[in-house]
Structures are given as structure tokens and as C-alpha cells.
Design a protein around this motif. Structure first.
Motif, PDB file in Angstrom:
ATOM      1  N   SER A 335       0.824  -1.213   0.000  1.00 17.97           N
ATOM      2  CA  SER A 335       0.000   0.000   0.000  1.00 17.97           C
ATOM      3  C   SER A 335       0.859   1.265   0.000  1.00 17.97           C
ATOM      4  CB  SER A 335      -0.917  -0.007   1.226  1.00 17.97           C
ATOM      5  OG  SER A 335      -1.672   1.186   1.312  1.00 17.97           O
ATOM      6  N   PHE A 336       1.908   1.286   0.828  1.00 18.25           N
ATOM      7  CA  PHE A 336       2.763   2.463   0.910  1.00 18.25           C
ATOM      8  C   PHE A 336       3.544   2.683  -0.387  1.00 18.25           C
ATOM      9  CE2 PHE A 336       2.878   1.779   5.746  1.00 18.25           C
ATOM     10  CZ  PHE A 336       1.786   2.612   5.919  1.00 18.25           C
ATOM     11  N   LEU A 337       3.986   1.595  -1.005  1.00 21.73           N
ATOM     12  CA  LEU A 337       4.723   1.735  -2.270  1.00 21.73           C
ATOM     13  C   LEU A 337       3.810   2.252  -3.379  1.00 21.73           C
ATOM     14  CD1 LEU A 337       7.054  -1.407  -2.263  1.00 21.73           C
ATOM     15  CD2 LEU A 337       7.643   0.976  -1.760  1.00 21.73           C
ATOM     16  N   GLN A 338       2.557   1.858  -3.363  1.00 21.17           N
ATOM     17  CA  GLN A 338       1.595   2.399  -4.338  1.00 21.17           C
ATOM     18  C   GLN A 338       1.395   3.898  -4.115  1.00 21.17           C
ATOM     19  OE1 GLN A 338      -1.931   0.007  -3.900  1.00 21.17           O
ATOM     20  NE2 GLN A 338      -1.121  -1.699  -5.089  1.00 21.17           N
ATOM     21  N   HIS A 342       2.238   7.024  -6.602  1.00 24.98           N
ATOM     22  CA  HIS A 342       1.221   7.996  -6.983  1.00 24.98           C
ATOM     23  C   HIS A 342       1.638   9.417  -6.626  1.00 24.98           C
ATOM     24  CE1 HIS A 342      -2.750   9.720  -7.673  1.00 24.98           C
ATOM     25  NE2 HIS A 342      -2.701  10.254  -6.461  1.00 24.98           N
ATOM     26  N   GLU A 343       2.198   9.599  -5.433  1.00 26.42           N
ATOM     27  CA  GLU A 343       2.494  10.945  -4.952  1.00 26.42           C
ATOM     28  C   GLU A 343       3.848  11.468  -5.410  1.00 26.42           C
ATOM     29  OE1 GLU A 343       2.047  10.892  -0.722  1.00 26.42           O
ATOM     30  OE2 GLU A 343      -0.124  10.596  -0.796  1.00 26.42           O
ATOM     31  N   LEU A 344       4.850  10.586  -5.513  1.00 26.63           N
ATOM     32  CA  LEU A 344       6.211  11.024  -5.838  1.00 26.63           C
ATOM     33  C   LEU A 344       6.669  10.599  -7.229  1.00 26.63           C
ATOM     34  CD1 LEU A 344       8.010  10.272  -2.424  1.00 26.63           C
ATOM     35  CD2 LEU A 344       6.897  12.386  -3.169  1.00 26.63           C
ATOM     36  N   GLY A 345       5.915   9.700  -7.850  1.00 26.71           N
ATOM     37  CA  GLY A 345       6.307   9.222  -9.172  1.00 26.71           C
ATOM     38  C   GLY A 345       7.462   8.240  -9.134  1.00 26.71           C
ATOM     39  N   ILE A 346       7.769   7.695  -7.940  1.00 31.77           N
ATOM     40  CA  ILE A 346       8.858   6.720  -7.800  1.00 31.77           C
ATOM     41  C   ILE A 346       8.246   5.324  -7.831  1.00 31.77           C
ATOM     42  CG2 ILE A 346      10.703   5.849  -6.317  1.00 31.77           C
ATOM     43  CD1 ILE A 346      10.892   8.681  -5.134  1.00 31.77           C
ATOM     44  N   TYR A 347       8.689   4.510  -8.784  1.00 31.67           N
ATOM     45  CA  TYR A 347       8.102   3.187  -8.944  1.00 31.67           C
ATOM     46  C   TYR A 347       9.066   2.115  -8.466  1.00 31.67           C
ATOM     47  CZ  TYR A 347       5.930  -0.880 -11.105  1.00 31.67           C
ATOM     48  OH  TYR A 347       5.349  -2.103 -11.317  1.00 31.67           O
ATOM     49  N   GLY A 377      11.873   6.879   2.328  1.00 24.46           N
ATOM     50  CA  GLY A 377      13.294   7.196   2.248  1.00 24.46           C
ATOM     51  C   GLY A 377      14.070   6.169   1.443  1.00 24.46           C
ATOM     52  N   ALA A 378      13.735   4.886   1.639  1.00 18.08           N
ATOM     53  CA  ALA A 378      14.424   3.824   0.905  1.00 18.08           C
ATOM     54  C   ALA A 378      14.119   3.906  -0.588  1.00 18.08           C
ATOM     55  CB  ALA A 378      14.009   2.460   1.456  1.00 18.08           C
ATOM     56  N   ALA A 379      12.857   4.207  -0.913  1.00 20.33           N
ATOM     57  CA  ALA A 379      12.478   4.305  -2.328  1.00 20.33           C
ATOM     58  C   ALA A 379      13.187   5.461  -3.016  1.00 20.33           C
ATOM     59  CB  ALA A 379      10.959   4.473  -2.441  1.00 20.33           C
ATOM     60  N   ILE A 380      13.336   6.568  -2.320  1.00 14.65           N
ATOM     61  CA  ILE A 380      14.020   7.730  -2.892  1.00 14.65           C
ATOM     62  C   ILE A 380      15.495   7.433  -3.132  1.00 14.65           C
ATOM     63  CG2 ILE A 380      14.796  10.084  -2.367  1.00 14.65           C
ATOM     64  CD1 ILE A 380      12.115  10.491  -0.908  1.00 14.65           C
ATOM     65  N   SER A 381      16.118   6.706  -2.204  1.00 17.46           N
ATOM     66  CA  SER A 381      17.569   6.460  -2.288  1.00 17.46           C
ATOM     67  C   SER A 381      17.937   5.203  -3.064  1.00 17.46           C
ATOM     68  CB  SER A 381      18.144   6.361  -0.866  1.00 17.46           C
ATOM     69  OG  SER A 381      17.882   7.536  -0.128  1.00 17.46           O
TER      70      SER A 381
END
Length: 468
Positions: A335-338, A342-347, A377-381
Motif C-alpha cells: 500500500s505504501f509503495l503504491q 502515486h504521490e512522488l512518481g517513484i516506482y 526514504g528507501a524508495a528515494i535512495s
């Protein structure tokens, strides 16, 4: 648990009666009213039918070859999953009737009885079942698409929370939400409000920990003109602004003791008095309080009023820490990754099994909020679209993984089982409980899936679509 071969009929009746003539007469009378009747001659045969077919109603004689209709009643109710049972007998006695009712019988008839009377009772039982199914369907719909759908998880603790919300939300009473920081108390308050009759009214949120003590009374109850230096006009407080709606008193454990008597009056009498005022003001608001503190301890420390505590605790919900519902973590991660996508455009295309295992065994002192922040934070990095255990560790600040007190091997086994269980739940959800299709999605045979359902104590019927 039923196998996938079990069939269902909305108007199907199971009749257990060893007298062939009487059985035939009942079947004829009930089928004349458009019911479908399956007749058997013994309790044992009736139990066998219930293993392969579901019925809307069960009629059973008491005097039967083998098990009696009363002795078999608990098994009929269990296999029939609560299907109503009507008991019939020519050997009427108050003791028999009382025992049947105590065991869960819907009604009791003494032979001979009027077929017209039986028809009325059968119709009433069918109508009761129809209404129950409508309620279940509506509840399922609300859980799937309504406000409750925002609460993620299938674990026993979170299922209990959802059940409490469904009971409490429609009641216009004070509610107290407790739980550690980050467990989602504000989400629960939002859900209660959205499911209440005040959903279209104002929703005023007050953080009791953020208000200086000398401003508290003015913030909650407002002031009259001239109440203090600089009060050039009257001003309503949060309670007046919430009229006709809901007020959330977050971090209620930090409310100054000096303000608590006035809050108690607002809770009990639905009245407040502005600072500098001399007349009570009626305030029609629903109060929801929330705290991460143990209010019982605050009472012992004499910084929280006991009478206020019990008045706030009329309807209470305790949120479990994430470490006590780790089986929900894979669903929360998805759910958080979705949301991040959606919000940050990070897939993030994939989470490695090692990363999921690490997240399922970490203690998460900050609970769901911490999990959400660490994933972001992990998805961004992350250097790729695959999230690894190292990515999670780096987001946590290179800290040594904090695991539960059990050994590493047991933790790993539990994490694998948790991950397997969530994959099965996801497959059943996508196929609306169809075990054959779910097995195909998982790359299993239906037989292997059935074994895993038993292993994880899962029931595919929970996911079947219901219609009103």
C-alpha cells in the motif's frame, strides 16, 4: 473449512426426518412455496450433506435412528456455519424444548403441528437470513471501498479493531483511542467520523500537547470581549466551532489538570462557558479522545482525573503495535509503495524476499508511521526499481536490525510463513475466493493450495463477492 466443491442455495432446506410419509408431506408443502428441499433419514446423513452443500435452513426431527435431533444440533450449527435449525418432535416436553433452544435451535415444533404455522416460521427464518446477508454484503462493501478500506491488514488484532469501529462509529457517544505513537490513531478517528451520522459536520482536531497551559481554556472554550487585555471582541473556541460535528482531542493525556473539570462538564452536559463569560453555551459535538499514554498511570500520578477518564472511555479502541501484527506488513508495504508511486512518481517494481523478511522481523518502535517513512526514504535512495534489505537498513540509519526475542532461524521461518500467507491472501482477494484460479496465480495445484489454506487457517469464502 469447506472445499471448493461445496455448493450454495439461497432457498435450499435440509430436512432430516426418518418417517417417509411425514417427510414426503413436508417436502411437498415446502416445495409448493418454491423452496428446494433435500430430505435425509438420519442425523449422520444430514451431517454428510452439510460437508458438500450449504443450506439456508435445517429442519430436523428429534427421534431419529442413531444420533437424536437434539444431540446432533451443535454439529449441525457448526457445519452449517450458523444456519438456523428448527426442531420437530412428537415427544414434546419442556425439558427437550429448553435444551434445544439452549443449544441454539431457532424454533421448536411439537407434532402434530399446522403446516401453515410452519410455513410462517420458515418464511421468517429465511427473511432473517436474507437480512443478515444484506448486512454482511454492505459491511463487505464498506470494508472494500468505504472509509474502512484505508485500514490495511487481515491480522486478528486489526480485524478486531475494525469490528470495534463498526460498532462504535454509528453511536453518538464519546470514544477513546489508545495505542503507541505511530499506530494510526488519527486514521481511526477519521474513520469513526466518516462512518457516523456527523460525517458532513465540522471536524475540529486539537493537539493537546501543542497548546501552552495558559492558552488552553481560551483555545477550547473561547472568550468574551474584555475577558483579558487585548480581547477586543468575542471569539468562539474549538468546541463551538465543532457544533453539529466532531472534535478530536489528540494527546488527551497532556491536557493540564486545571482544564479537566471544564472538559468533564462539556462531556457530561454538552455545555461550555467562554473565558470571561457568565452563561453556559450548549455545544452539540461528539468527542473523540486519543492518547499514547497509559491514562491509568496518569491517574495514579494525580495528573489526570479518574472521573474524566471513565467518561471518555465509554467506547474504547486500543490499537496494537506493528510488532504484534507483523503478518500485515507485506500488505502495508504494498500500500505504501503504491502511494509513493502515486504521490512522488517513484516506482518500485520489486521487494526482495530478504527485504520483506527483514521488515517482518524488525520491531518498528515507531510502528506504521515509521514503516511508511522508512519505505519512502528507501524508495528515494534506492539505486534501482528493486528494494533490497540493504536499502531498508540504510534508510534506518545503518542500525543493527532489531528483531524479536526469538532466535534467528525461528524469525526467518516466521517471516517466510508470513510472506507466503500474504501472497495467498492477495491471490484469493484477486480471484474473489476462487481456489482454482488462486492456485493458478500462485503456481500451485488446487490440492497444494488447499493444504496451505489449512496450514495458515485461512478460509477462501471470506473473499467471495456478495450481492444485495
Amino acid at each position: 473449512m469447506y472445499s471448493s466443491s461445496v455448493t450454495t442455495s439461497q432457498e435450499n432446506i435440509l430436512l432430516i426426518e426418518d418417517d417417509a410419509a411425514f417427510r414426503g408431506m413436508l417436502i411437498e408443502a415446502l416445495e409448493a412455496k418454491s423452496y428446494k428441499v433435500t430430505g435425509v433419514v438420519s442425523a449422520e446423513e444430514g451431517l454428510a450433506k452439510l460437508k458438500t452443500q450449504r443450506f439456508a435452513l435445517i429442519l430436523t426431527d428429534v427421534k431419529l435412528p442413531g444420533l437424536s435431533g437434539v444431540d446432533v444440533l451443535p454439529q449441525l450449527l457448526k457445519l452449517g456455519q450458523g444456519t438456523d435449525v428448527i426442531v420437530m418432535t412428537a415427544f414434546s416436553s419442556k425439558e427437550t424444548a429448553l435444551r434445544a433452544v439452549q443449544l441454539g435451535a431457532y424454533d421448536f415444533f411439537s407434532k402434530p403441528f399446522s403446516l401453515k404455522e410452519l410455513g410462517i416460521v420458515v418464511h421468517r427464518a429465511m427473511e432473517k437470513r436474507r437480512l443478515q446477508q444484506e448486512v454482511l454484503s454492505l459491511r463487505h462493501s464498506l470494508r472494500s471501498t468505504g472509509p474502512i478500506s484505508k485500514i490495511i491488514g487481515h491480522s486478528a488484532p486489526i480485524t478486531e479493531v475494525i469490528s470495534r469501529i463498526e460498532k462504535i462509529a454509528p453511536l453518538d457517544t464519546t470514544a477513546l483511542i489508545t495505542g503507541e505513537s505511530g499506530t494510526g490513531k488519527e486514521l481511526i478517528s477519521d474513520t469513526i467520523r466518516e462512518l457516523s451520522s456527523r460525517q458532513n459536520g465540522p471536524f475540529i482536531k486539537v493537539n493537546c500537547a501543542a497548546i501552552p497551559e495558559h492558552l488552553f481554556e481560551n483555545e477550547l472554550f473561547g472568550h468574551e470581549k474584555g475577558a483579558f487585555t487585548g480581547a477586543t471582541s468575542s471569539q468562539p473556541g474549538k468546541f463551538e466551532l465543532a457544533r453539529g460535528g466532531t472534535i478530536l482531542l489528540d494527546e488527551i493525556g497532556d491536557m493540564p489538570l486545571s482544564i479537566q473539570p471544564k472538559l468533564l462538564r462539556a462531556v457530561e452536559q454538552k455545555q461550555i462557558e467562554r473565558l470571561g463569560g457568565s452563561r453556559p453555551i450548549d455545544v452539540d459535538v461528539r468527542i473523540i479522545a486519543a492518547t499514547n499514554q497509559h491514562l491509568e498511570e496518569r491517574i495514579k500520578e494525580k495528573v489526570f482525573r479518574e472521573d474524566l477518564y471513565y467518561r471518555l472511555k465509554v467506547a474504547s479502541i486500543h490499537l496494537p503495535p506493528l510488532r504484534n501484527r507483523s503478518e500485515d506488513i507485506p500488505l502495508l508495504v504494498e500500500s505504501f509503495l503504491q502511494r509513493i508511486h502515486h504521490e512522488l512518481g517513484i516506482y518500485i517494481r520489486k521487494v526482495t524476499p530478504e527485504a520483506m523478511s527483514f521488515m517482518c522481523t524488525y520491531t518498528w518502535p515507531g510502528n506504521v508511521r515509521q514503516l511508511a517513512n522508512i519505505l519512502e526514504g528507501a524508495a528515494i535512495s534506492a539505486p534501482s526499481e528493486t528494494l533490497t534489505a540493504d536499502d531498508i537498513r540504510k534508510a534506518l540509519g545503518h542500525k543493527t536490525p532489531s528483531t524479536k526475542s526469538t532466535g534467528d532461524t525461528l524469525n526467518l521461518k516466521k517471516a517466510v510463513n508470513t510472506f507466503e500467507r500474504q501472497l495467498i491472501l492477495k491471490a484469493l482477494s484477486r480471484t474473489q475466493g476462487n481456489q482454482t484460479e488462486a492456485a493458478g496465480l500462485l503456481g500451485l495445484t488446487p490440492k497444494n493450495l488447499w493444504a496451505k489454506l489449512k496450514k495458515h487457517n485461512l478460509d477462501s469464502k471470506t473473499f467471495k463477492r456478495r450481492t444485495i
